[in-house]
Enzyme design. Sequence first.
Site, PDB file in Angstrom:
ATOM      1  CG  ASP A 101     -31.042  -6.862  85.654  1.00 51.36           C
ATOM      2  OD1 ASP A 101     -31.785  -6.363  84.827  1.00 51.36           O
ATOM      3  OD2 ASP A 101     -30.890  -6.631  86.734  1.00 51.36           O
ATOM      4  CG  HIS A 131     -34.771  -5.597  87.057  1.00 55.14           C
ATOM      5  ND1 HIS A 131     -33.440  -5.679  87.634  1.00 55.14           N
ATOM      6  CD2 HIS A 131     -35.325  -4.922  88.053  1.00 55.14           C
ATOM      7  CE1 HIS A 131     -33.322  -4.974  88.584  1.00 55.14           C
ATOM      8  NE2 HIS A 131     -34.376  -4.524  89.222  1.00 55.14           N
ATOM      9  CB  SER A 180     -33.091  -1.801  90.646  1.00 54.31           C
ATOM     10  OG  SER A 180     -33.288  -2.831  91.584  1.00 54.31           O
TER      11      SER A 180
END
Length: 487
Positions: A158, A128, A229
């Site tokens: 992911d 993402h 992230s």
Amino acid sequence: MMFGIASQKLRSTFWLGAALAMASALLLPLQPATAQTRVLPDFTDLVEQVGPSVVNIRTIEKVMVRPSSGSGMDEDMLEFFRRFGLPMPNVPRQQGPRSNRPQEEEQPRGVGSGFILSTDGFIMTNAHVVEGADEMIVTLTDKREFKARLVGADKRTDVAVVKIEASGLPAVKIGDVSRLKVGEWVMAIGSPFGLENSVTAGIVSAKQRDTGDYLPFIQTDVAINPGNSGGPLINMRGEVVGINSQIYSRSGGYMGIAFAIPIDEATRVSDQLRASGRVTRGRIGVQIDQVTKDVAEAIGLGKPQGALVRGVESGSPAEKAGVEAGDIIIKFDGKAIEKSTDLPRLVGNVKPGTRSTLTVFRRGSSKDLSVTIGEVEADKPVARKDREEKPRTSGAAQALGLVVADLTDAQKKELKLKGGVLVNAATEAAARAGLREGDVILAVANMEVGGVREFEAVLGRLDKGKPINVLFRRGDWAQYAVIRPAR
């Protein structure tokens, strides 16, 4: 006088007793202090060791925008004046021809983190983080910047791998997740809110936290925020044990619960991405459910374990192998299925075409079945609209950095929603709050929004200078974010 003498004797006796007690204490063997106290860990060596392997990833998106008229007038009204050759009110005449055709502009899309897998420039991050990016800029700790290319990304786990053209880079050490224990100290390095090389620490709160078919997350209380992230979760031996991926939040910021993808799962995916640019997964074609305690006792299974087969797809590998509805799959290739979610992970990790063994519990006895593993259909790529003009949104939404659109009937049906608005772009205040493209906004300031018209109406009634709480959905999770307008 008698009172004075008695007091003097009492004082002498007290000091004598104290001296004897002190001497006895000195003669006793010393007790180890470690039995009562524990020293908090020092992370300085870990930061020096792993820090140079962590990178900052900035993504850029190219969009088509119309040149601003500078008048503040509605574009439709300006087009009316142009079409009939009328002078525009309060707008000076332009010297020479002026194009109104959409032009391509570069816009910052987001900031994330990553870590170096190999000395020749392969970098792991979250899918993402790089999704929808036209350009990726990787910044090392020594401030060198490189343009990166996408090697491959897998939305289901992911995980993504990007490559920069460099050599002699400091690569991370990969740890053994099976040795990771709940309560163990771990550390994260990343770029929360764009602040590069930020270090936070905490403990492992839980392992095998189920939030998806292919992701048995590591849960931690390490402070993770937007921008972390893709960064590494590191154990006290300086080894990467996970990729920081998600947070549970009602505010858009850290609330004490964070999730990391186990590095063994991520490495398995990254190896396939580096080899072929895509991930293949095995499937057998069954619908499964958990086995409850009552069912396990009633059928003689003993304890709740395995995966209950609720249905078998026609023509699937499972049907050809003889699997029936009502079977309980208790083993796959000899590995015990403790929970139903174990089965998709084990089957998914097997190369399609492989012959495997299913052990099923059927009508009081166990039976082995031979099955040829099929392949999970690859995710269909979403049609990109990079070169199209972004849909126009009200000034109130644009002031928050949002571009939104109505959900289609198909999207509502798929997401099981009655309303909401789809985020097509999130920049500035909205991005700082943690919103991103693909999110679905369900409510603003505690008021539900059925579509763009309601969304704009609600924003129009709010105080533009105060924080706005937004309830949004990302995947299957709903959470809150607080958008704080720039002052």
